[in-house]
Design an enzyme around this catalytic site. Structure first.
Site, mmCIF file in Angstrom:
data_model
loop_
_atom_site.group_PDB
_atom_site.id
_atom_site.type_symbol
_atom_site.label_atom_id
_atom_site.label_comp_id
_atom_site.label_asym_id
_atom_site.label_seq_id
_atom_site.Cartn_x
_atom_site.Cartn_y
_atom_site.Cartn_z
ATOM 1 N N TYR A 119 0.836 -1.196 0.000
ATOM 2 C CA TYR A 119 0.000 0.000 0.000
ATOM 3 C C TYR A 119 0.872 1.248 0.000
ATOM 4 C CZ TYR A 119 -3.928 -3.060 1.030
ATOM 5 O OH TYR A 119 -4.878 -4.041 0.964
ATOM 6 N N ASN A 142 -12.721 -0.604 -4.729
ATOM 7 C CA ASN A 142 -12.672 -1.017 -6.133
ATOM 8 C C ASN A 142 -13.946 -1.786 -6.496
ATOM 9 O OD1 ASN A 142 -12.081 -2.210 -8.603
ATOM 10 N ND2 ASN A 142 -10.411 -3.463 -7.823
ATOM 11 N N CYS A 150 -6.865 -5.489 -7.426
ATOM 12 C CA CYS A 150 -6.588 -5.027 -6.068
ATOM 13 C C CYS A 150 -6.007 -6.142 -5.198
ATOM 14 C CB CYS A 150 -7.837 -4.433 -5.434
ATOM 15 S SG CYS A 150 -9.280 -5.484 -5.489
ATOM 16 N N HIS A 151 -6.148 -7.393 -5.628
ATOM 17 C CA HIS A 151 -5.568 -8.507 -4.879
ATOM 18 C C HIS A 151 -4.039 -8.485 -4.909
ATOM 19 C CE1 HIS A 151 -6.134 -9.892 -9.029
ATOM 20 N NE2 HIS A 151 -5.067 -10.654 -8.836
ATOM 21 N N GLU A 177 -1.781 -16.576 -10.365
ATOM 22 C CA GLU A 177 -0.883 -15.717 -11.145
ATOM 23 C C GLU A 177 0.577 -16.121 -11.021
ATOM 24 O OE1 GLU A 177 -1.663 -11.659 -10.088
ATOM 25 O OE2 GLU A 177 -3.678 -11.720 -10.928
#
Length: 182
Positions: A119, A142, A150-151, A177
């Site tokens: 962040y 979001n 946002c993950h 991912e």
């Protein structure tokens, strides 16, 4: 003539969950997990859609892909492609948010697949290095999680922190991912 805004909504199944995907003719407006069939009442409980419905938008629920308008078909395809591990350009968006939120969401889209940022680093990247908490608020607001990734935002110490869809989902998305240390 002032025409009523149309919001097209459909349920899209992925390996992660079933999501309600909502689009306007301009682009994707909202994405949220659902259980069971999507209804107008359920869709209108989403805070992003509720505001638009209160402002007079018309919700149109689609049960079959053959009825999807182009914006909804593109959003559904993007979500399915992500779940299948394919890279695809994000379709157009039609998001309502403050200028600060919009700036954060745009930066989220620039985080590469399989990468995470804190962040604090995200705050610094928008020129607000002391605004990590405010950035966290924008990340949490979001309306299109997964497609606006946002993950991929984590705590300064590398820990997985808040995610509107739950930490197990965040962990699953990051593992999907290629991030192994989740």
């Amino acid at each position: 003539m002032n025409r009523k805004t149309r919001i097209d909504v459909a349920a899209v199944r992925t390996r992660f969950a079933t999501f309600a995907v909502a689009t306007t003719p301009k682009g994707i407006a909202s994405l949220f997990p659902i259980r069971g069939a999507i209804t107008a009442a359920r869709a209108a409980r989403d805070p992003w859609l509720a505001r638009r419905v209160r402002a007079g938008a018309e919700l149109v629920i689609h049960r079959a892909p053959r009825t999807y308008p182009a914006s909804l078909a593109g959003a559904a395809a993007a979500l399915r492609a992500y779940a299948a591990g394919e890279t695809r350009r994000l379709p157009a968006l039609d998001l309502e948010g403050t200028p600060f939120q919009q700036k954060v969401w745009k930066k989220l889209c620039a985080i590469p697949t399989g990468t995470t940022v804190s962040y604090r680093a995200l705050a610094a990247s928008i020129g607000k290095p002391k605004a990590a908490r405010a950035v966290g608020g924008a990340v949490g607001a979001n309306p299109v999680p997964i497609l606006i990734p946002c993950h991929r935002v984590i705590g300064e110490n590398g820990s997985l922190t808040g995610f509107g869809l739950g930490l197990p989902m965040k962990r699953a998305l990051l593992a999907h991912e290629g991030r192994k240390d989740t």
